[in-house]
Design a protein around this motif. Structure first.
Motif, mmCIF file in Angstrom:
data_model
loop_
_atom_site.group_PDB
_atom_site.id
_atom_site.type_symbol
_atom_site.label_atom_id
_atom_site.label_comp_id
_atom_site.label_asym_id
_atom_site.label_seq_id
_atom_site.Cartn_x
_atom_site.Cartn_y
_atom_site.Cartn_z
ATOM 1 N N THR A 29 -69.567 -33.505 47.890
ATOM 2 C CA THR A 29 -70.117 -33.124 46.165
ATOM 3 C C THR A 29 -70.184 -32.409 46.541
ATOM 4 O O THR A 29 -71.025 -31.671 47.935
ATOM 5 C CB THR A 29 -71.398 -34.391 46.163
ATOM 6 O OG1 THR A 29 -70.604 -35.614 46.941
ATOM 7 C CG2 THR A 29 -71.865 -34.488 44.790
ATOM 8 N N LEU A 30 -69.341 -31.396 45.045
ATOM 9 C CA LEU A 30 -69.714 -30.313 44.758
ATOM 10 C C LEU A 30 -71.175 -29.878 43.512
ATOM 11 O O LEU A 30 -70.992 -30.646 42.491
ATOM 12 C CB LEU A 30 -68.434 -29.530 44.486
ATOM 13 C CG LEU A 30 -67.262 -29.502 45.736
ATOM 14 C CD1 LEU A 30 -66.537 -29.456 44.643
ATOM 15 C CD2 LEU A 30 -67.503 -28.855 46.423
ATOM 16 N N VAL A 31 -71.756 -29.467 44.514
ATOM 17 C CA VAL A 31 -73.151 -29.264 42.968
ATOM 18 C C VAL A 31 -73.464 -28.044 43.066
ATOM 19 O O VAL A 31 -73.690 -26.606 43.630
ATOM 20 C CB VAL A 31 -74.452 -30.052 44.206
ATOM 21 C CG1 VAL A 31 -75.889 -29.743 43.005
ATOM 22 C CG2 VAL A 31 -74.122 -30.857 44.854
ATOM 23 N N ALA A 32 -73.808 -27.536 41.447
ATOM 24 C CA ALA A 32 -73.793 -26.888 40.921
ATOM 25 C C ALA A 32 -75.853 -26.663 40.767
ATOM 26 O O ALA A 32 -76.037 -27.418 39.631
ATOM 27 C CB ALA A 32 -73.248 -26.356 39.274
ATOM 28 N N VAL A 243 -72.289 -19.672 42.692
ATOM 29 C CA VAL A 243 -71.695 -20.473 40.835
ATOM 30 C C VAL A 243 -71.978 -19.404 39.869
ATOM 31 O O VAL A 243 -71.383 -19.047 38.453
ATOM 32 C CB VAL A 243 -71.357 -20.759 40.710
ATOM 33 C CG1 VAL A 243 -70.952 -22.540 41.619
ATOM 34 C CG2 VAL A 243 -73.324 -21.933 40.110
ATOM 35 N N LEU A 244 -73.162 -18.534 39.875
ATOM 36 C CA LEU A 244 -73.901 -17.137 38.776
ATOM 37 C C LEU A 244 -72.491 -16.011 38.605
ATOM 38 O O LEU A 244 -72.546 -15.528 37.755
ATOM 39 C CB LEU A 244 -75.131 -17.155 39.278
ATOM 40 C CG LEU A 244 -75.665 -15.909 37.927
ATOM 41 C CD1 LEU A 244 -76.200 -16.412 36.867
ATOM 42 C CD2 LEU A 244 -76.723 -15.150 38.901
ATOM 43 N N THR A 245 -72.314 -15.725 39.967
ATOM 44 C CA THR A 245 -71.032 -14.504 39.651
ATOM 45 C C THR A 245 -69.747 -15.184 39.838
ATOM 46 O O THR A 245 -68.820 -14.328 39.214
ATOM 47 C CB THR A 245 -71.229 -13.715 41.368
ATOM 48 O OG1 THR A 245 -70.777 -14.927 42.750
ATOM 49 C CG2 THR A 245 -72.506 -13.589 41.422
ATOM 50 N N ASN A 246 -69.420 -16.693 39.958
ATOM 51 C CA ASN A 246 -68.032 -16.985 39.842
ATOM 52 C C ASN A 246 -68.224 -18.251 39.946
ATOM 53 O O ASN A 246 -68.222 -18.547 40.455
ATOM 54 C CB ASN A 246 -66.978 -16.642 41.442
ATOM 55 C CG ASN A 246 -66.071 -17.418 41.490
ATOM 56 O OD1 ASN A 246 -65.429 -17.479 40.721
ATOM 57 N ND2 ASN A 246 -65.566 -17.414 42.467
ATOM 58 N N PRO A 247 -68.905 -18.920 38.970
ATOM 59 C CA PRO A 247 -68.393 -19.690 37.752
ATOM 60 C C PRO A 247 -67.120 -21.065 38.380
ATOM 61 O O PRO A 247 -67.127 -22.208 38.434
ATOM 62 C CB PRO A 247 -68.233 -20.496 36.387
ATOM 63 C CG PRO A 247 -68.466 -18.903 36.259
ATOM 64 C CD PRO A 247 -68.103 -17.946 37.361
ATOM 65 N N GLU A 284 -72.464 -10.972 35.909
ATOM 66 C CA GLU A 284 -72.436 -10.982 36.960
ATOM 67 C C GLU A 284 -71.223 -11.863 36.911
ATOM 68 O O GLU A 284 -70.668 -11.368 38.056
ATOM 69 C CB GLU A 284 -73.037 -12.501 37.189
ATOM 70 C CG GLU A 284 -74.277 -12.339 36.929
ATOM 71 C CD GLU A 284 -75.301 -11.492 37.975
ATOM 72 O OE1 GLU A 284 -74.715 -11.722 39.279
ATOM 73 O OE2 GLU A 284 -76.850 -11.197 38.239
ATOM 74 N N MET A 285 -70.483 -12.708 35.926
ATOM 75 C CA MET A 285 -68.872 -12.997 36.497
ATOM 76 C C MET A 285 -68.038 -12.224 36.544
ATOM 77 O O MET A 285 -67.026 -12.181 37.807
ATOM 78 C CB MET A 285 -68.478 -13.678 34.795
ATOM 79 C CG MET A 285 -69.300 -14.995 34.914
ATOM 80 S SD MET A 285 -68.714 -15.849 33.167
ATOM 81 C CE MET A 285 -70.139 -17.115 33.037
#
Length: 356
Positions: A29-32, A243-247, A284-285
């Motif tokens: 399961t992938l969680v942000a 995920v902050l730097t790469n959503p 960030e992205m």
């Protein structure tokens, strides 16, 4: 959220059901995970579009939420597409906990109890990492909520202790509460983020835990997910700074693709987001793809209109509904912008002109 919230979420995305279904399918399961200020609705929609199974809100203080409607409106917004959503809560007593669950459960899919935040002000309030020395209180927080709302999903997010046996004892006590799953951050409350997460500890704790376990810490690249799962045996992986730097990390991208930038713009403008938060997210992205000098110019903009105009001047920023919107991976530099690609990074063609 206000008392006039126009909808109630259908409980079709119960987090524990997603985890169990993925276990049956043999995939993690992938969680942000939750981020102070940054896990707002537009960002949640973006990471969800790019593969996140479960997404968290920022931590909300239960004592403020249950007593103050202004705080509720400021802290939490959602819509009927914002699912699967876990609202993380900072709480130190069962009264506030049960009231929080009662008030917010129609608008989310679960609540997560923060037992790991190391910020000193939070610890002094008896929340966050302070709860790591209060396993019986954490047990009671979950049990009291489950007695009132037995079908509502409750997660507990913890850090490890210096003595791993203390963490083992903590987990055994909390498991008896009826908690649905546990997230383990592989650092103690005093470990700096620059120190690698202790996956050996998570691996051991997984072997003694009877509920599903999500691992948190040092997930920055797509292949980190498989590495963490294979080493620890956990049921899922939570990424936060990654995920902050790469959503689009969970979609397999090494750096943020342009289509994620366009989708974030769409959600931020349509759902609303404080200008400085939007600016920070974009910075960030694009940090891994655009030179600091170019990003600095964007970060000097003072309002939303100026940032939009800057993007339109520098890049081919499509709007929702335009052909090609949300499809491109590479950053589309506009002719005449003065930007060029060099060694995979966008920088000024005339470096002297834009020297800081």
């Amino acid at each position: 959220m206000t008392k006039h919230q126009p909808f109630v979420k259908e409980k079709i995305n119960k987090p524990i059901d997603i985890i169990r279904r993925n276990i049956e399918l043999g995939k993690p399961t992938l969680v942000a995970g939750p981020m102070v200020r940054y896990s707002k609705l537009p960002f949640r929609a973006t990471v969800r579009r790019f593969g996140a199974d479960i997404v968290y809100s920022p931590m909300i203080l239960a004592r403020e939420f249950v007593r103050n409607e202004t705080a509720r409106v400021a802290d939490f917004s959602t819509n009927d597409e914002d699912t699967c959503l876990i609202v993380q809560v900072g709480v130190n007593n069962t009264t506030d906990m049960v009231r929080m669950v009662e008030m917010i459960n129609p608008y989310c899919d679960g609540i997560g109890i923060n037992c790991g935040c190391p910020i000193k002000d939070q610890v002094r309030e008896g929340i966050g990492a302070a709860l790591m020395s209060e396993p019986h209180l954490v047990h009671d927080l979950v049990k009291a909520s489950k007695e009132r709302f037995p079908d509502f999903c409750i997660e507990v997010k913890i850090r490890i202790h210096d003595d791993i046996k203390q963490t083992e004892e903590f987990i055994k006590i909390v498991e008896k509460s009826g908690v649905d799953f546990i997230t383990i951050h592989g650092r103690t409350k005093d470990t700096r983020s620059s120190i690698p997460a202790n996956f050996e500890a998570i691996k051991y704790l997984k072997t003694i835990t009877t509920v599903p376990v999500i691992a948190n810490g040092d997930c920055f690249k797509p292949d980190d997910v498989d590495k963490i799962v294979k080493y620890t045996g956990v049921d899922g992986v939570m990424a936060v700074r990654g995920v902050l730097t790469n959503p689009a990390l969970f979609a397999g991208y090494e750096v943020t693709p342009w289509k994620a930038v366009e989708w974030f713009w769409y959600y931020a403008v349509n759902y609303g987001l404080h200008f400085r938060l939007l600016q920070h997210h974009l910075s960030e992205m694009l940090d891994k793809s655009i030179s600091n000098k170019v990003l600095r110019e964007m970060n000097f903009k003072k309002n939303l209109v100026d940032v939009i105009e800057w993007f339109d001047e520098m890049f081919d920023l499509k709007r929702f509904g335009e052909e090609g919107f949300g499809e491109r991976v590479e950053i589309p530099i506009k002719p005449g912008s003065g930007l060029i690609f060099s060694n995979g990074i966008i920088l000024w063609e005339d470096s002297e002109k834009h020297k800081s």
